[in-house]
Enzyme design. Sequence first.
Site, PDB file in Angstrom:
ATOM      1  N   CYS A  92      -2.409   8.567   3.226  1.00  0.00           N
ATOM      2  CA  CYS A  92      -2.232   8.317   1.793  1.00  0.00           C
ATOM      3  C   CYS A  92      -3.545   8.415   1.016  1.00  0.00           C
ATOM      4  O   CYS A  92      -3.529   8.639  -0.190  1.00  0.00           O
ATOM      5  CB  CYS A  92      -1.565   6.964   1.563  1.00  0.00           C
ATOM      6  SG  CYS A  92      -2.344   5.607   2.444  1.00  0.00           S
TER       7      CYS A  92
ATOM      8  N   GLU B  35       0.875  -1.162   0.000  1.00  0.00           N
ATOM      9  CA  GLU B  35       0.000   0.000   0.000  1.00  0.00           C
ATOM     10  C   GLU B  35       0.916   1.216   0.000  1.00  0.00           C
ATOM     11  O   GLU B  35       1.611   1.488   0.983  1.00  0.00           O
ATOM     12  CB  GLU B  35      -0.931   0.046   1.206  1.00  0.00           C
ATOM     13  CG  GLU B  35      -1.945   1.180   1.040  1.00  0.00           C
ATOM     14  CD  GLU B  35      -2.777   1.454   2.278  1.00  0.00           C
ATOM     15  OE1 GLU B  35      -4.001   1.544   2.158  1.00  0.00           O
ATOM     16  OE2 GLU B  35      -2.186   1.600   3.361  1.00  0.00           O
TER      17      GLU B  35
END
Length: 469
Positions: A276, A243
């Site tokens: 993020c 990720e």
Amino acid sequence: MSAATLRVTNPADLSTVAEVPTAEFADFERAVQAARRAFDGEWSRTSAAERAELVLRFLDVLEKRQESLVDTVVAETGALLSMARRVQVAGAIQHARTAVRIHAALPEEEHNPIPLADLVAGDRVVTSVLTWEPLGVVSAIPSYNVPLFITLWKIVPALLTGNTVVLRPSPLAPLTVLAAGAAAEEAGFPPGVLNVLVEDGTAGAQLMTSASQVDAVSFTGSTAVGSAIMAQAAPTLKRVMLELGGKSAGLYLPGAVDRAADGIVTVMRAMAGQGCVLQTRVLVPESHKEQVLAEAADRVGALRIGDPRDPATDVGPVISAAQVERCAEHVAAARRHGGRVVVGGRARPDLGGHFFEPTVVDLDDTANRLAQEETFGPVVSVIGYRDVDHAVALANDTVYGLSGAVYGPAGEALAVARRIRAGTVLVNGGYFGPYASSGGWRHSGEWRERGREGIRAYQQVKHVTAVSS
């Protein structure tokens, strides 16, 4: 362990939170070997029920230590106290408990849907079954911004499915992860099943991503490091779960521009922009842009920056001096490209820590660093679009593909959302829960976390077929 220590600094006031002993390269070698022995020994052959019982016992220990964990998260990451308590600790434990239930509902084997004519051939009966089995030794490397949450996303599915784990926290926030390791020890995990090591460097992490005894790597962090991990893992063909970075767009259709300022404030308050998936590129109709900028300037300008333990604080610090500098560099790059700072734009060392003002920048297009690179700080750009096609093109004008959002009348917003190239797209808000997986496209990563997909990621499929004699 070496005699060297890692100094953990409170980003809000630069005080020393703790001095943590660091592991030597040989310690990482021993940890990988211990994980290998544990997996090849009894652990992978324990029943799913036994593993689930241990994981739940581990979560019980974490729950008993919630307040201590909250204090640790705030001290080492600078997270707002309310968010640390509600999301970073309580939310993380709740997600992990649900993962146990999701795993229990997944079949360990599934029959292939073979046509009857193939199942029975003459006097023979054919059986064809898919079994779901553990990968082996998993290297888990979480990021610093939500350390307990991301750690549990990785180690709970890995352990439930019968893997062993070598866990390396970010050197910027190791204390919460070490506390999780201590809780696992108290819960009674067998030796070698979960190994936690801290280092102030990268040699151990490189071993974790390249050693032949390791079968998979799960990493959360920057795209640059994720790319390096893929290269390190390639010679041994490990599974790599990543990720990575994001530059998510919040696209506001004409009927929803009144929500744009709220969205911008949300970015600022959420870990000072260090997330993020946060919508750091705000796309609004050109005809409404000045209205949105004026509202954002008022709302963001009123946010209080400071001590994350103070309930009145809206925006805490970023994690390090380097992160402050990155924010400043991106704002400067936007200015050079013709961008206009409508509020904020400055580092605030006078506040005693790693603070950067919540910042909104008016941009004409996406051809600059602020619009293209992940800032990971309280900096949002606002860009105008001519029509929906132009808005979609702007949203997709990035190498990333982690998340995005569309706001507006439900039917129209859903149609636009289908055109956004990202692993998760929200329409007028969204569901962030343990049943829904997330994951990135393109430079934002590989595989998924959470939900059934996040559990299956730690398993491999075996085809077992047999014929009656």
